[in-house]
Design a protein around this motif. Structure first.
Motif, mmCIF file in Angstrom:
data_model
loop_
_atom_site.group_PDB
_atom_site.id
_atom_site.type_symbol
_atom_site.label_atom_id
_atom_site.label_comp_id
_atom_site.label_asym_id
_atom_site.label_seq_id
_atom_site.Cartn_x
_atom_site.Cartn_y
_atom_site.Cartn_z
ATOM 1 N N MET A 1 31.571 40.056 43.404
ATOM 2 C CA MET A 1 31.036 38.694 43.428
ATOM 3 C C MET A 1 30.798 38.180 42.010
ATOM 4 S SD MET A 1 30.302 36.511 45.676
ATOM 5 C CE MET A 1 29.326 35.142 46.088
ATOM 6 N N ASN A 2 30.369 39.059 41.112
ATOM 7 C CA ASN A 2 30.099 38.677 39.731
ATOM 8 C C ASN A 2 31.382 38.234 39.028
ATOM 9 O OD1 ASN A 2 28.578 38.233 37.473
ATOM 10 N ND2 ASN A 2 28.591 40.368 36.805
ATOM 11 N N GLU A 3 32.479 38.904 39.325
ATOM 12 C CA GLU A 3 33.770 38.554 38.723
ATOM 13 C C GLU A 3 34.200 37.149 39.150
ATOM 14 O OE1 GLU A 3 38.381 39.934 39.074
ATOM 15 O OE2 GLU A 3 36.860 41.501 39.180
ATOM 16 N N GLU A 5 32.198 34.662 40.056
ATOM 17 C CA GLU A 5 31.323 33.713 39.366
ATOM 18 C C GLU A 5 31.757 33.513 37.913
ATOM 19 O OE1 GLU A 5 27.219 34.838 39.711
ATOM 20 O OE2 GLU A 5 27.267 34.798 41.898
ATOM 21 N N ASP A 6 32.132 34.602 37.258
ATOM 22 C CA ASP A 6 32.601 34.505 35.871
ATOM 23 C C ASP A 6 33.862 33.656 35.778
ATOM 24 O OD1 ASP A 6 30.501 36.062 35.034
ATOM 25 O OD2 ASP A 6 31.682 37.924 34.899
ATOM 26 N N ARG A 7 34.765 33.838 36.719
ATOM 27 C CA ARG A 7 35.998 33.051 36.729
ATOM 28 C C ARG A 7 35.700 31.568 36.963
ATOM 29 N NH1 ARG A 7 40.470 35.522 40.472
ATOM 30 N NH2 ARG A 7 41.574 33.773 39.537
#
Length: 72
Positions: A1-3, A5-7
């Protein structure tokens, strides 16, 4: 999920930078159009002035084709 959001954040940053660049380019084009409009108006005034001077000198209208380049 963090990846993910970063994208999304990276894409939002890119869009913001592109919006800023697009606005800057639009401003530049608008300034250039204003300058071109002014130059065209000035050219019309000069052309009309030359036409009037030519008409007062003789009945033949002014033509750039009649001008001799300075190197001749």
């Amino acid at each position: 999920m963090n990846e993910l959001e970063d994208r999304i954040i990276e894409l939002e940053i890119r869009v913001a930078l592109q919006d800023e660049l697009l606005q800057s380019l639009n401003d530049t084009v608008a300034k250039m159009q204003d300058a071109l409009d002014l130059q065209q108006a000035q050219l019309r005034v000069l052309y009309n002035k030359m036409q009037q001077q030519s008409e007062s000198a003789n009945s033949k209208p002014y033509s750039l084709a009649d001008e001799v380049p300075p190197h001749y």
